[in-house]
Design a protein around this motif. Structure first.
Motif, PDB file in Angstrom:
ATOM      1  N   VAL A 129      54.787  76.694 -10.981  1.00  0.00           N
ATOM      2  CA  VAL A 129      53.959  76.058  -9.945  1.00  0.00           C
ATOM      3  C   VAL A 129      52.607  75.665 -10.526  1.00  0.00           C
ATOM      4  CG1 VAL A 129      52.766  76.457  -7.756  1.00  0.00           C
ATOM      5  CG2 VAL A 129      55.108  77.238  -8.043  1.00  0.00           C
ATOM      6  N   VAL A 130      52.025  76.549 -11.324  1.00  0.00           N
ATOM      7  CA  VAL A 130      50.721  76.270 -11.929  1.00  0.00           C
ATOM      8  C   VAL A 130      50.823  75.090 -12.887  1.00  0.00           C
ATOM      9  CG1 VAL A 130      48.987  77.208 -13.513  1.00  0.00           C
ATOM     10  CG2 VAL A 130      49.813  78.598 -11.623  1.00  0.00           C
ATOM     11  N   GLU A 131      51.866  75.040 -13.670  1.00  0.00           N
ATOM     12  CA  GLU A 131      52.034  73.923 -14.600  1.00  0.00           C
ATOM     13  C   GLU A 131      52.155  72.600 -13.844  1.00  0.00           C
ATOM     14  OE1 GLU A 131      51.708  73.873 -17.868  1.00  0.00           O
ATOM     15  OE2 GLU A 131      51.220  75.994 -17.768  1.00  0.00           O
ATOM     16  N   THR A 132      52.896  72.596 -12.756  1.00  0.00           N
ATOM     17  CA  THR A 132      53.039  71.390 -11.946  1.00  0.00           C
ATOM     18  C   THR A 132      51.693  70.956 -11.380  1.00  0.00           C
ATOM     19  OG1 THR A 132      55.253  72.124 -11.326  1.00  0.00           O
ATOM     20  CG2 THR A 132      54.273  70.383  -9.989  1.00  0.00           C
ATOM     21  N   GLN A 133      50.917  71.926 -10.906  1.00  0.00           N
ATOM     22  CA  GLN A 133      49.595  71.622 -10.349  1.00  0.00           C
ATOM     23  C   GLN A 133      48.645  71.111 -11.436  1.00  0.00           C
ATOM     24  OE1 GLN A 133      48.698  71.591  -7.166  1.00  0.00           O
ATOM     25  NE2 GLN A 133      50.758  72.184  -6.568  1.00  0.00           N
ATOM     26  N   LYS A 134      48.740  71.668 -12.636  1.00  0.00           N
ATOM     27  CA  LYS A 134      47.901  71.194 -13.739  1.00  0.00           C
ATOM     28  C   LYS A 134      48.213  69.744 -14.086  1.00  0.00           C
ATOM     29  CE  LYS A 134      46.848  75.382 -16.359  1.00  0.00           C
ATOM     30  NZ  LYS A 134      47.090  76.089 -17.619  1.00  0.00           N
TER      31      LYS A 134
END
Length: 158
Positions: A129-134
């Protein structure tokens, strides 16, 4: 002319306790019947409205109380003593709260009961999820008005 309802004649503390019990019973029924959609669509918005109304009331109330207290002093020397006493009480209660919280954390050790595999699974799922948001943030940043041919321009240079 109007007849007072018998329920409203109960003392306030009993009305509050009845409301708390009704909330607990509603929550347990919702858990039992797997009512996640009902809670999300019908209960949660009312809770958010309630919290926002509390914020709407609390912040101006505290501000007005402080202004009224300062303007009601009259003698400015009282204000310095009152300010010093207020800061002392604030620091003391903050210290007590920090010591109390750290002590309870060291005694109870709340993380010891959590399964390590579950923690690893949660970390992995949130990592994606964090990678997608980044990636979304980077693409938004590059399409902004301050991005020109690979260089960022800030208002501090103008």
């Amino acid at each position: 002319m109007f007849r007072k309802l018998r329920f409203l004649s109960l003392p306030l503390y009993l009305q509050i306790l009845i409301g708390m019990l009704a909330g607990i019973i509603t929550g347990l029924i919702g858990l039992y019947l797997n009512g996640e959609i009902f809670v999300t669509n019908w209960i949660r918005p009312w809770g958010q409205v309630f919290i926002r109304l509390l914020q709407l009331i609390a912040i101006p109330l505290v501000f007005i109380s402080l202004v009224k207290g300062v303007t009601g002093l009259g003698d400015i020397s009282k204000f310095s003593r009152l300010g010093g006493r207020t800061i002392l009480i604030y620091i003391s209660t903050t210290f007590i709260a920090v010591v109390w919280g750290l002590s309870l954390g060291l005694i109870v050790r709340p993380g010891n009961l959590v399964d390590r595999e579950q923690v690893a699974d949660m970390q992995e799922s949130y990592r994606t999820v964090v990678e997608t948001q980044k990636e979304a943030a980077e693409s938004t940043k590059k399409s902004g008005s301050t991005y020109f041919s690979g260089r960022y321009y800030s208002s501090q240079y103008y």
